[in-house]
Motif scaffolding. Structure first.
Motif, short mmCIF file in Angstrom:
data_model
loop_
_atom_site.label_atom_id
_atom_site.label_comp_id
_atom_site.label_asym_id
_atom_site.label_seq_id
_atom_site.Cartn_x
_atom_site.Cartn_y
_atom_site.Cartn_z
N VAL A 43 -8.04 2.47 -2.51
CA VAL A 43 -8.00 1.81 -1.20
C VAL A 43 -8.48 2.82 -0.17
CG1 VAL A 43 -6.57 0.72 0.57
CG2 VAL A 43 -6.15 0.25 -1.87
N LEU A 76 0.83 -1.20 0.00
CA LEU A 76 0.00 0.00 0.00
C LEU A 76 0.87 1.26 0.00
CD1 LEU A 76 -2.83 1.13 -0.01
CD2 LEU A 76 -2.89 0.95 2.48
N ILE A 134 -3.77 -6.89 -0.73
CA ILE A 134 -3.72 -5.75 -1.66
C ILE A 134 -2.65 -6.00 -2.72
CG2 ILE A 134 -3.09 -3.31 -1.86
CD1 ILE A 134 -4.38 -2.91 0.90
#
Length: 524
Positions: free
Chosen positions: A263, A42, A243
Motif C-alpha cells: 500500500v 491499514l 483495503i
C-alpha cells in the motif's frame, strides 16, 4: 547528477517467493495521518508486515508525474513527465497537459522522445511473458500514467469512473455488466467498486502477475475539505474499508501464500493559507509572461505550489529579472536553476540551487522553479504543514484546503506498507530512505525479472525477509544564499540514490550558510 541504473546496484541473491504482486495506491495519503481510528485495516496490516519510515515521492509532487515515476521506476529527470503540466519546448507555446488520455496520445505524437521517455511496467512485464493489470477510481490521466500503452502490450486496464478507456474491450464489457458500471462511469467515492472489479472480475479472468489498484478519493477530499476535516477523514475510512476487502479476498485465495500486497501513496499534502499570483508579480516588474507563449510574451509559466518558468529565448539577463521579481515577494521560497557546472549544487544564478538536485532536470524542465513559501504551522484541525499556492489547477479549492506539488516535507512524505510472501513481518519499520520510483524495480525483483534499462530506482532489498540491510542514509544539506535569503534542500543518499526530504527558505542567521553543502558532496 542523475541516479545510476538499478541494475548497477550490488544484487543480493534473493529467491523470490512472490507469484503475484499487488500495489494499492491511495492518492494523497499522508503517512502521519494513519491510525487505528481513521484506517484500522491499514494500521493492522502495518503491524503485521513491514513499512518504510521515510518513503518519498518525486518533485514536482503532483499525481501524474509521480504515477509515471511509480510505473517507470525512474524520476522525472528520466521520464520527462514533470508533474501535471509542463512545457516541452516543442515550439507550440502551450503547456502539455496530462488530464485526459487525449493529452497523453497527442503529446506522444508531438514531443521529442514521446510523451514518456522511460519504459513502463506494462512493456517490461509483457516482454518477459508476464501479465499486468491496472484498476483505478481516478481521472483518465492517472490511469494512463500507470498503464501507459498497456493495451498495445496486451495488458489489462479499467477505470470505474471512465470505463471507455478500459482494455481489452471484451473484459471491459464484462466488467460493466457484472458491476453495473454506467457508460459515463461511477461518481467519486468508488474505491470499494474498484477493488471489487479487480477481485471479482479481473483476477478470475487474468490472474495478473503484477497489478496496481489506484484509489483517488483521499486526495480529492483533502483538497475539498482540508486535512483533518471530517469529510477528509470519512474518505480515509472508506478507502480503508476497500483495503480490508482486498485483504479478506487475499486470505480466501488458494494462492494467498504467493501474493504480496503493497500500500502506497503518490504524495502528501500541506494546507493552503494564502493564494498568490506570480503573473501579478511579473506585471509589476514589467516582464511579459503568460501561461502560453504568444506574440510579445517572453516567459511561459505554470502555476501551482511550485511554479516553473520557461524563457521563449534563453537570456540570462531576462532570467535574472524573473528571479529578481520573485525574490522580493513575501511568498518567495527555495529556487532552482540549471547547475552552474556539472556536479555543482549551485544554480546559474546567485542564490539559486541546482535544478539537478530536485531529480527533475529533464530537457523539458523549466529554466527556473520556485518552491513557494511554507512552514510547519498547524491548520485549523491541528494537522501540521502550511503553504502558499498560486491557484492554477487548484482553482475552486478553498483557502484551508490541501495542496501539493512542492518540496514541503509534508508533500514529499508518502506511504509504503508491505505484507506477504518474501517480505519482513511483525511490524518492522525500515529507517533508510525509499521512494515511489523504487516500487517498480522491487516488483520486478520479486517476480525474478531484471529492470528496464531506463529504471533508475532500486529494489528495496531491506524490505525482504532474506534481504541485506542497506547502509544508513547520508543526509546532506545544500544551500545557496543571496541578500540574507537562503535556499535550502535536504537530501538523503542511500545506495547511490538521492531522496529529497524537504526544501525551504531560511531568512535568519543566513551568514552561517556558506557556498558549500554541510554534509558529503552530491553523489553523481
Amino acid at each position: 547528477m542523475s541516479n545510476s541504473p538499478a541494475a548497477s546496484q550490488h544484487r543480493t541473491i534473493i529467491h523470490p517467493h512472490a507469484r503475484h504482486v499487488i500495489v494499492v495506491g491511495i492518492d494523497g495519503l499522508r503517512p502521519d495521518m494513519i491510525n487505528a481510528a481513521t484506517m484500522p485495516n491499514l494500521t493492522a496490516m502495518r503491524a503485521r508486515g513491514v513499512s518504510s519510515k521515510d518513503h518519498r515521492t518525486v518533485f514536482p509532487s503532483e499525481t501524474r508525474g509521480a504515477l509515471t515515476a511509480l510505473a517507470s521506476g525512474a524520476r522525472p529527470e528520466t521520464t520527462g513527465v514533470l508533474g501535471n503540466e509542463f512545457y516541452s519546448r516543442d515550439g507550440s507555446g502551450l503547456l502539455t497537459g496530462t488530464d485526459t488520455i487525449h493529452d497523453w496520445r497527442a503529446g506522444d505524437k508531438r514531443l521529442i522522445g514521446g510523451m514518456v521517455t522511460a519504459t513502463n511496467l506494462s512493456e517490461t512485464l509483457a516482454k518477459n511473458g508476464k501479465s499486468f493489470a491496472v484498476v483505478t477510481s481516478s481521472g483518465q490521466g492517472s490511469f494512463t500514467a500507470l498503464n501507459w500503452k498497456g493495451g498495445d502490450w496486451g495488458q489489462t486496464g479499467y477505470n470505474v469512473r471512465h470505463p471507455a478507456v478500459g482494455f481489452p474491450p471484451e473484459l471491459a464489457v464484462d466488467i460493466a455488466e457484472q458491476h453495473r458500471v454506467p457508460a459515463n462511469g461511477l461518481d467519486r467515492g468508488a474505491e470499494k467498486q474498484a477493488v471489487a472489479v479487480f477481485t471479482d472480475t479481473v483476477w478470475p479472468a487474468k490472474k495478473p502477475d503484477a497489478a496496481i489498484i489506484w484509489l483517488t478519493e483521499v486526495d480529492s477530499a483533502s483538497h475539498r475539505y482540508g486535512l483533518g476535516a471530517e469529510g477528509m477523514l470519512a474518505s480515509m475510512r472508506d478507502c480503508d474499508i476497500a483495503i480490508g476487502n482486498l485483504l479478506e479476498w487475499r486470505d480466501r485465495q488458494p494462492e494467498k501464500d504467493g501474493i504480496v500486497i503493497f500500500v502506497t501513496s503518490d504524495h502528501g499534502h500541506s494546507t493552503i493559507v494564502e493564494f498568490i499570483s506570480v503573473g501579478d508579480a511579473f506585471k509589476e516588474a514589467g516582464i511579459s509572461a503568460d501561461t502560453r507563449l504568444g506574440d510579445g510574451v517572453d516567459v511561459l509559466y505554470r502555476r501551482g505550489r511550485a511554479p516553473g518558468f520557461w524563457l521563449k529565448k534563453f537570456d540570462k539577463g531576462l532570467l535574472q529579472g524573473v528571479f529578481d521579481a520573485l525574490a522580493v515577494q513575501p511568498w518567495y521560497g527555495a529556487t532552482f536553476t540549471p547547475a552552474i557546472e556539472r556536479g555543482s549544487h549551485e544554480g546559474i544564478l546567485p542564490g539559486t540551487l541546482a535544478l539537478e538536485l530536485t531529480g527533475a532536470a529533464h530537457p523539458r524542465a523549466p529554466d527556473l522553479y520556485i518552491n513557494l513559501k511554507g512552514d510547519g504551522t498547524n491548520n485549523a484541525f491541528g494537522v501540521p504543514g502550511t503553504s502558499v499556492c498560486d491557484a492554477g489547477s487548484y482553482s475552486g479549492i478553498p483557502l484551508g484546503g490541501g495542496s501539493h506539488g512542492g518540496l514541503h516535507s509534508t508533500e514529499l512524505a508518502a506511504v509504503l506498507i508491505g505484507e506477504g510472501a518474501g517480505l519482513k513481518s511483525g511490524g518492522q519499520v525500515i529507517a533508510s530512505r525509499t521512494a515511489i520510483y523504487d516500487i517498480a524495480p522491487t516488483v520486478l525483483e520479486m517476480l525474478g525479472l531484471k529492470p528496464a534499462a531506463s529504471m533508475t530506482g532500486r529494489p528495496m532489498f531491506e524490505l525482504f525477509e532474506e534481504g541485506e540491510a542497506v547502509e544508513a542514509p547520508v543526509v546532506t544539506e545544500f544551500t545557496a544564499a543571496i541578500d540574507g535569503k537562503v535556499s535550502r534542500i535536504v537530501i538523503g543518499h542511500v545506495a547511490g540514490r538521492a531522496y529529497i526530504d524537504e526544501a525551504d527558505l531560511l531568512t535568519e542567521n543566513a551568514d552561517k550558510y556558506g557556498a558549500q553543502p554541510k554534509g558529503a558532496e552530491l553523489q553523481s
